[in-house]
Design a protein around this motif. Structure first.
Motif, PDB file in Angstrom:
ATOM      1  N   PRO B  25      -2.451   2.839   3.286  1.00  0.00           N
ATOM      2  CA  PRO B  25      -1.215   2.787   4.078  1.00  0.00           C
ATOM      3  C   PRO B  25      -1.441   2.174   5.455  1.00  0.00           C
ATOM      4  O   PRO B  25      -2.579   1.932   5.853  1.00  0.00           O
ATOM      5  CB  PRO B  25      -0.837   4.266   4.199  1.00  0.00           C
ATOM      6  CG  PRO B  25      -2.146   4.983   4.171  1.00  0.00           C
ATOM      7  CD  PRO B  25      -3.019   4.188   3.237  1.00  0.00           C
ATOM      8  N   ILE B  26      -0.361   1.961   6.144  1.00  0.00           N
ATOM      9  CA  ILE B  26      -0.426   1.516   7.532  1.00  0.00           C
ATOM     10  C   ILE B  26      -1.112   2.605   8.348  1.00  0.00           C
ATOM     11  O   ILE B  26      -0.870   3.804   8.118  1.00  0.00           O
ATOM     12  CB  ILE B  26       0.989   1.232   8.066  1.00  0.00           C
ATOM     13  CG1 ILE B  26       1.573   0.012   7.355  1.00  0.00           C
ATOM     14  CG2 ILE B  26       0.988   1.029   9.572  1.00  0.00           C
ATOM     15  CD1 ILE B  26       3.028  -0.240   7.641  1.00  0.00           C
ATOM     16  N   SER B  27      -1.960   2.187   9.256  1.00  0.00           N
ATOM     17  CA  SER B  27      -2.704   3.136  10.064  1.00  0.00           C
ATOM     18  C   SER B  27      -1.760   4.133  10.746  1.00  0.00           C
ATOM     19  O   SER B  27      -0.778   3.736  11.373  1.00  0.00           O
ATOM     20  CB  SER B  27      -3.520   2.392  11.122  1.00  0.00           C
ATOM     21  OG  SER B  27      -4.197   3.294  11.956  1.00  0.00           O
ATOM     22  N   GLY B  28      -2.057   5.412  10.575  1.00  0.00           N
ATOM     23  CA  GLY B  28      -1.237   6.456  11.186  1.00  0.00           C
ATOM     24  C   GLY B  28      -0.166   7.016  10.266  1.00  0.00           C
ATOM     25  O   GLY B  28       0.401   8.075  10.549  1.00  0.00           O
ATOM     26  N   HIS B  29       0.126   6.313   9.205  1.00  0.00           N
ATOM     27  CA  HIS B  29       1.113   6.821   8.249  1.00  0.00           C
ATOM     28  C   HIS B  29       0.473   7.851   7.337  1.00  0.00           C
ATOM     29  O   HIS B  29      -0.599   7.620   6.779  1.00  0.00           O
ATOM     30  CB  HIS B  29       1.689   5.677   7.412  1.00  0.00           C
ATOM     31  CG  HIS B  29       2.648   4.818   8.156  1.00  0.00           C
ATOM     32  ND1 HIS B  29       3.405   3.839   7.541  1.00  0.00           N
ATOM     33  CD2 HIS B  29       2.991   4.787   9.473  1.00  0.00           C
ATOM     34  CE1 HIS B  29       4.176   3.251   8.443  1.00  0.00           C
ATOM     35  NE2 HIS B  29       3.934   3.789   9.627  1.00  0.00           N
ATOM     36  N   ARG B  30       1.160   8.960   7.146  1.00  0.00           N
ATOM     37  CA  ARG B  30       0.608  10.030   6.319  1.00  0.00           C
ATOM     38  C   ARG B  30       1.301  10.161   4.963  1.00  0.00           C
ATOM     39  O   ARG B  30       0.837  10.870   4.091  1.00  0.00           O
ATOM     40  CB  ARG B  30       0.686  11.351   7.084  1.00  0.00           C
ATOM     41  CG  ARG B  30      -0.187  11.359   8.329  1.00  0.00           C
ATOM     42  CD  ARG B  30       0.171  12.499   9.258  1.00  0.00           C
ATOM     43  NE  ARG B  30      -0.109  13.806   8.651  1.00  0.00           N
ATOM     44  CZ  ARG B  30       0.260  14.960   9.196  1.00  0.00           C
ATOM     45  NH1 ARG B  30       0.945  14.973  10.327  1.00  0.00           N
ATOM     46  NH2 ARG B  30      -0.040  16.100   8.611  1.00  0.00           N
ATOM     47  N   SER B  31       2.429   9.489   4.824  1.00  0.00           N
ATOM     48  CA  SER B  31       3.159   9.559   3.555  1.00  0.00           C
ATOM     49  C   SER B  31       2.905   8.291   2.748  1.00  0.00           C
ATOM     50  O   SER B  31       3.022   7.173   3.260  1.00  0.00           O
ATOM     51  CB  SER B  31       4.661   9.697   3.837  1.00  0.00           C
ATOM     52  OG  SER B  31       5.405   9.434   2.667  1.00  0.00           O
ATOM     53  N   VAL B  32       2.547   8.476   1.498  1.00  0.00           N
ATOM     54  CA  VAL B  32       2.372   7.351   0.577  1.00  0.00           C
ATOM     55  C   VAL B  32       3.176   7.631  -0.683  1.00  0.00           C
ATOM     56  O   VAL B  32       3.045   8.698  -1.288  1.00  0.00           O
ATOM     57  CB  VAL B  32       0.889   7.143   0.204  1.00  0.00           C
ATOM     58  CG1 VAL B  32       0.769   6.050  -0.857  1.00  0.00           C
ATOM     59  CG2 VAL B  32       0.074   6.766   1.444  1.00  0.00           C
ATOM     60  N   SER B  33       4.001   6.675  -1.052  1.00  0.00           N
ATOM     61  CA  SER B  33       4.822   6.799  -2.259  1.00  0.00           C
ATOM     62  C   SER B  33       4.476   5.683  -3.224  1.00  0.00           C
ATOM     63  O   SER B  33       4.050   4.604  -2.828  1.00  0.00           O
ATOM     64  CB  SER B  33       6.310   6.711  -1.915  1.00  0.00           C
ATOM     65  OG  SER B  33       6.691   7.738  -1.038  1.00  0.00           O
ATOM     66  N   TRP B  34       4.683   5.953  -4.498  1.00  0.00           N
ATOM     67  CA  TRP B  34       4.426   4.968  -5.550  1.00  0.00           C
ATOM     68  C   TRP B  34       5.705   4.729  -6.347  1.00  0.00           C
ATOM     69  O   TRP B  34       6.439   5.676  -6.661  1.00  0.00           O
ATOM     70  CB  TRP B  34       3.335   5.470  -6.492  1.00  0.00           C
ATOM     71  CG  TRP B  34       1.966   5.484  -5.890  1.00  0.00           C
ATOM     72  CD1 TRP B  34       1.386   6.512  -5.192  1.00  0.00           C
ATOM     73  CD2 TRP B  34       0.990   4.434  -5.934  1.00  0.00           C
ATOM     74  NE1 TRP B  34       0.106   6.163  -4.805  1.00  0.00           N
ATOM     75  CE2 TRP B  34      -0.151   4.899  -5.253  1.00  0.00           C
ATOM     76  CE3 TRP B  34       0.959   3.155  -6.505  1.00  0.00           C
ATOM     77  CZ2 TRP B  34      -1.306   4.123  -5.108  1.00  0.00           C
ATOM     78  CZ3 TRP B  34      -0.180   2.391  -6.363  1.00  0.00           C
ATOM     79  CH2 TRP B  34      -1.299   2.871  -5.671  1.00  0.00           C
ATOM     80  N   TYR B  35       5.927   3.459  -6.702  1.00  0.00           N
ATOM     81  CA  TYR B  35       7.082   3.068  -7.478  1.00  0.00           C
ATOM     82  C   TYR B  35       6.635   2.132  -8.598  1.00  0.00           C
ATOM     83  O   TYR B  35       5.693   1.367  -8.449  1.00  0.00           O
ATOM     84  CB  TYR B  35       8.114   2.343  -6.604  1.00  0.00           C
ATOM     85  CG  TYR B  35       8.733   3.202  -5.544  1.00  0.00           C
ATOM     86  CD1 TYR B  35       8.075   3.431  -4.328  1.00  0.00           C
ATOM     87  CD2 TYR B  35       9.971   3.796  -5.731  1.00  0.00           C
ATOM     88  CE1 TYR B  35       8.640   4.232  -3.348  1.00  0.00           C
ATOM     89  CE2 TYR B  35      10.553   4.595  -4.756  1.00  0.00           C
ATOM     90  CZ  TYR B  35       9.875   4.808  -3.571  1.00  0.00           C
ATOM     91  OH  TYR B  35      10.444   5.603  -2.603  1.00  0.00           O
ATOM     92  N   GLN B  36       7.353   2.202  -9.699  1.00  0.00           N
ATOM     93  CA  GLN B  36       7.127   1.291 -10.817  1.00  0.00           C
ATOM     94  C   GLN B  36       8.333   0.362 -10.942  1.00  0.00           C
ATOM     95  O   GLN B  36       9.473   0.823 -10.864  1.00  0.00           O
ATOM     96  CB  GLN B  36       6.967   2.084 -12.122  1.00  0.00           C
ATOM     97  CG  GLN B  36       6.704   1.213 -13.339  1.00  0.00           C
ATOM     98  CD  GLN B  36       6.964   1.953 -14.651  1.00  0.00           C
ATOM     99  OE1 GLN B  36       8.086   2.350 -14.931  1.00  0.00           O
ATOM    100  NE2 GLN B  36       5.914   2.121 -15.449  1.00  0.00           N
ATOM    101  N   GLN B  37       8.078  -0.915 -11.112  1.00  0.00           N
ATOM    102  CA  GLN B  37       9.178  -1.865 -11.280  1.00  0.00           C
ATOM    103  C   GLN B  37       9.007  -2.617 -12.588  1.00  0.00           C
ATOM    104  O   GLN B  37       7.982  -3.279 -12.806  1.00  0.00           O
ATOM    105  CB  GLN B  37       9.235  -2.861 -10.125  1.00  0.00           C
ATOM    106  CG  GLN B  37      10.430  -3.798 -10.199  1.00  0.00           C
ATOM    107  CD  GLN B  37      10.536  -4.732  -9.011  1.00  0.00           C
ATOM    108  OE1 GLN B  37       9.547  -5.072  -8.383  1.00  0.00           O
ATOM    109  NE2 GLN B  37      11.755  -5.126  -8.662  1.00  0.00           N
ATOM    110  N   THR B  38      10.006  -2.503 -13.448  1.00  0.00           N
ATOM    111  CA  THR B  38      10.017  -3.243 -14.702  1.00  0.00           C
ATOM    112  C   THR B  38      11.353  -3.941 -14.849  1.00  0.00           C
ATOM    113  O   THR B  38      12.355  -3.512 -14.258  1.00  0.00           O
ATOM    114  CB  THR B  38       9.820  -2.303 -15.912  1.00  0.00           C
ATOM    115  OG1 THR B  38      10.897  -1.345 -15.929  1.00  0.00           O
ATOM    116  CG2 THR B  38       8.498  -1.574 -15.853  1.00  0.00           C
TER     117      THR B  38
END
Lengths: 113, 111
Positions: B25-38
């Motif tokens: 993630p961007i430095s300092g960001h604590r939230s990471v989300s994942w998405y699937q695109q089809t």
């Protein structure tokens, strides 16, 4: 399942014209965001509008939100060939409970030079 | 600041294999989300991690899992790959609760 639908699915205009895309959603939201995607690459954040806001501007972009109709629109003025991309609206329904966006199906915009 | 990075950018696997994708993630960001695109299902939320804990989860089978490390980097794993898992997997990071910044994605092809 998707939260909302976007209309139109595809839009073709000439450079210099305005492009309007609409988004409808189903449930109450915290905020609504618009993203752009070029040719299957990552999403670029364009603008965020909160549920208590009705209109927002950013450069050539104008976004409106009507929570009573559960709809939003994105207007791109004086379009350029570089605006050719897919545009997605995404709603955030999580109130103080994290990040979870629900996306619409997107509008494919083609701007002809 | 450097943007969100994802590795690898492209991946080819065969059915039944497993795969691990990485996101910084961007430095300092604590939230990471994942998405699937089809093409068929569009963009769908997989899960979100915050401070090494899964905070939100989408409607995907247990074959899809993830984790987050103390430096906020995240990995997602897909076991027993199926043809339908072919997709663009996008990672996004956030510093607060609103704007999410997406990486370039990992394109997975399952043969």
């Amino acid at each position: 399942s998707q939260q909302g639908e976007e209309d139109p699915q595809a839009l073709s205009i000439q450079e210099g014209e305005n492009a309007t895309m609409n988004c409808s959603y189903k449930t109450s939201i915290n905020n609504l965001q618009w993203y752009r995607q070029n040719s299957g690459r990552g999403l670029v954040h364009l603008i965020l509008i909160r549920s208590n806001e009705r209109e927002k501007h950013s450069g050539r972009l104008r976004v409106t939100l009507d929570t009573s109709k559960k709809s939003s629109s994105l207007l791109i003025t004086a379009s350029r060939a570089a605006d050719t991309a897919s545009y997605f609206c995404a709603t955030d329904v999580q109130w103080n409970a994290g990040n979870m966006l629900t996306f619409g199906g997107g509008t494919r915009l083609m701007v002809k030079p | 600041k450097a943007g969100v990075t994802q590795t690898p950018r492209y991946l080819i696997k065969t059915r039944g294999q497993q795969v691990t994708l990485s996101c910084s993630p961007i430095s300092g960001h604590r939230s990471v989300s994942w998405y699937q695109q089809t093409p068929g299902q569009g963009l769908q939320f997989l899960f979100e991690y915050f401070s090494e804990t899964q905070r939100n989860k989408g409607n995907f089978p247990g074959r899809f899992s993830g984790r987050q490390f103390s430096n906020s980097r995240s990995e997602m794993n897909v076991s027993t790959l199926e043809l339908g898992d072919s997709a663009l997997y996008l990672c996004a990071s956030a510093g607060g609760q609103e704007t999410q910044y997406f990486g370039p994605g990992t394109r997975l092809l399952v043969l």
